[in-house]
Design an enzyme around this catalytic site. Sequence first.
Site, PDB file in Angstrom:
ATOM      1  N   ASP A   1      -8.470  -6.292  -4.799  1.00 24.58           N
ATOM      2  CA  ASP A   1      -8.308  -5.018  -4.106  1.00 24.58           C
ATOM      3  C   ASP A   1      -8.809  -3.880  -4.983  1.00 24.58           C
ATOM      4  OD1 ASP A   1      -7.447  -2.994  -2.374  1.00 24.58           O
ATOM      5  OD2 ASP A   1      -5.452  -2.939  -3.287  1.00 24.58           O
TER       6      ASP A   1
ATOM      7  N   SER B   1       0.818  -1.202   0.000  1.00 24.39           N
ATOM      8  CA  SER B   1       0.000   0.000   0.000  1.00 24.39           C
ATOM      9  C   SER B   1       0.857   1.260   0.000  1.00 24.39           C
ATOM     10  CB  SER B   1      -0.955  -0.042   1.197  1.00 24.39           C
ATOM     11  OG  SER B   1      -1.999   0.877   1.029  1.00 24.39           O
TER      12      SER B   1
ATOM     13  N   HIS C   1      -6.212  -6.774  -0.818  1.00 26.11           N
ATOM     14  CA  HIS C   1      -5.199  -5.739  -0.607  1.00 26.11           C
ATOM     15  C   HIS C   1      -4.016  -6.291   0.184  1.00 26.11           C
ATOM     16  CE1 HIS C   1      -3.835  -1.568  -0.119  1.00 26.11           C
ATOM     17  NE2 HIS C   1      -3.682  -1.787   1.171  1.00 26.11           N
TER      18      HIS C   1
END
Length: 631
Positions: A387, A188, A449
Site C-alpha cells: 500500500d 484507512s 491497502h
Amino acid sequence: MGLLSFRQPSWRISRSQFYPIWALSQLLLNPIAVLAQSAADYYVESLPGAPEGPLLKMHAGHIEVDPEHNGHLFFWHYQNRHIANRQRTIIWLNGGPGCSSMDGALMEIGPYRLKDNETLEYNEGSWDEFANLLFVDQPVGTGFSFANTNSYLHELDEMAAQFITFLEKWFAVFPEYERDDIYIAGESYAGQYIPYIAKAIQDRNKDIHEKQSSSARWNLRGLLIGNGWISPAEQYPAYLSFAYEEGLVEEGSKLGKELETLLSICKSKMETGPKISITDCEAVLNKLLDKTVDSNNQCINMYDIRLRDGSCGTTWPPDLVDVKPYLHTYEVIQALNISPEKESGWDECDGNVGAAFRPQKSEPSVKLLPGLLESGIEILLFSGDKDLICNHVGTEQLISNMKWAGGTGFETSPGVWAPRHDWTFEDEPAGYYQYARNLTYVLLYNASHMAPFDLPRRTRDMVDRFMHVDIASIGGAPADSRIDGEPLPQTSVGGQPNSTVHQEEEQQKIKETEWNAYAKSGEAVLVVVIIGVLVWGFLIWRSRRRHNGYSGIAIKSPSRTSIMGRFHNNHSNGADVEAGDFDEAELDDLHSPGLDRENYAVGEDSDDEAHRQDLPRAQESSSKSENNLVT
C-alpha cells in the site's frame, strides 16, 4: 475502500436514482417501516444470491441517531457461526471519510463474497467464525446511511458521540450482545474513527460508574486498525520515504527533488493549520502519481503498487464492478430492510460526506493511543506492505515516536526493543510481528491497502490470535501458523464449515445441550407425573373403600380451578400419561422444546425473531394485498 484521494473521478461519488416510485409507495403504505424498534423488524429472512444451505443468521436496517436532522445509520449484523471460549463482537468501519463499510462486508471480512453481480459465495477467511460482526455505514450519509444534506458531520468528537447514540439504541434492540467482548476494527481513515469511538466508550463507562447507573458498561477489549490513517505527521512524509524504498522514485533524481520541495511545504503547513487533512501534503502523492503515468496512460495503483490502471487505483478493487450493481438490486434492497427514505442508491464513497468531514479542531487520533494502551486496551496495527497511500513506513514511524507506559516505541527496557518475529502461514512467509505493552504490530507480505481482500485466511488467523480465541472445545482442522518456526496454539481458518471432525463434535455438543434441556424439563414433568400418580392412586383407593362399603368423607369433584382439575383438563384430550405406562414422545409434548439449531449457529436468539419467522405464514393473505412489503 479506504482513504479518499483528490484524484477520485467525479463519477465515483455521484448519487444515482434509487427507485423513487418504490420509495414513495413504501412510505405511504407502510409508514412505520422506518421506525422499527424490535429485532424482528431487522431480521434478514433471505439474501438474494446466497449459497445453497441454511442462511446465516443476520439482521440489517437503520437506527436513528439524529432526529433533528433525520440522521440514520445503516448496519448489517451477522451472528457468529461458532462460540469459542467467550462471546465476542467485532464492529467494522471503513474509512474515506465517507466510504461504506459494505466494502468490509462484501470484499474483506464478511462471510460472503460476490462471484458476479448476483451470486454470493462463502469467504474462506470470514471473521464471523468465532465473533459476531457488526458493519456500520458511518458517519451519516455514508453508504446506505442518510441524513439531511446540510447536516453532515465535520469533527471527530461529533462522529464519536453519534456512534455512541447508535450503539445505545442498537443494544436496546439486541440486548443479548451487550455483554460481549467488544473489538472495533477497520482500515484507512477508520484509524481516526476507531480511537475516538474507543475513548467515547470509556468515557461513557466511567460516567455510568460514577453515577451508579443501571446501564450496562460495555466490555471494550481491543482495537484493530489496518493500514490506518492515524498520524498524519508521520504518514505524509512516508509517501516519499516509501517511494524511495520501493524504487518508485530515485533519490536525488529530478522527480525526487520536486517531491522533496513539496514535502517541505507540507511540513510547514502541519505546524500551523489543521492536523489531519492537509491539501498541501496531499499534493506530494498527487505529483508522484502523475509522474508514474506511462505510454498507455496508466499510473501506479496507490492502494497496491503491484498494479497499474488508468485511474491510479480509484476503481480498485476489481470486486467493485459486482458490489455496486448487487447493492442496487431491488430484491437486495428489500432483503436488507433499506429505508425508503434512502432516496439515492448505494455508492462506495460519498463525496459530499468526505468534503464535509475535514476536521479543523480535532487532534489526530494518535494522541489518544497512549491513554488507551495504558488503560489496558489491546491494540493491533497491521499493514499490507504494498500500500502506498497509508503505507507501513508511516505506521512504523508513528510507533517508534510514540511514548506510552513508561517507554518509547517497542522498548522493553531503556534502549532495548522488542524483537521482530518471523511469521509463516501454511509453509509460506506471511510477515512479521512485534509486541510491547499492549501494542501489536503485524506487517503482512504481499498485501495491499485492503489486506483481508488479498489474504483472507492469513488475516483471519491474525485476528483470532489477537482476540485469544481458544478452539480447544470446538474442534476443526488447525491452521499451520508459526512464529520463528515454532507452531502457535491451535486455531482454525476456513476449516470449520468443511471439517468432518468439527461437524461431528458440533453435533455432539448440540445433542448434549438438547439433552440437558430435556433433562431439566423432564425432571419437572416427572414431578408432575409423580404427583398425578399419587393422587390417582389415592382416588382409586378411596373408590375401592367406598365400593367395599367403608364409610368416609365425601370427595367433591375437582373444580376447573383446582390443581387436580387443571391436570385432568389438560389431559382429557387422550394424551393421558400414567406411571409405568408412557413413552418419551408423550413427555416431549409436555416439556418446553430444547435447543434445536443447525451446527452453523450456536448462540442466543433475539427476543422476537421467532415471531418474525412465523409472520409471513400468519399474514400470508394480508401480505399479498399489501404488495409483499418488507415488515
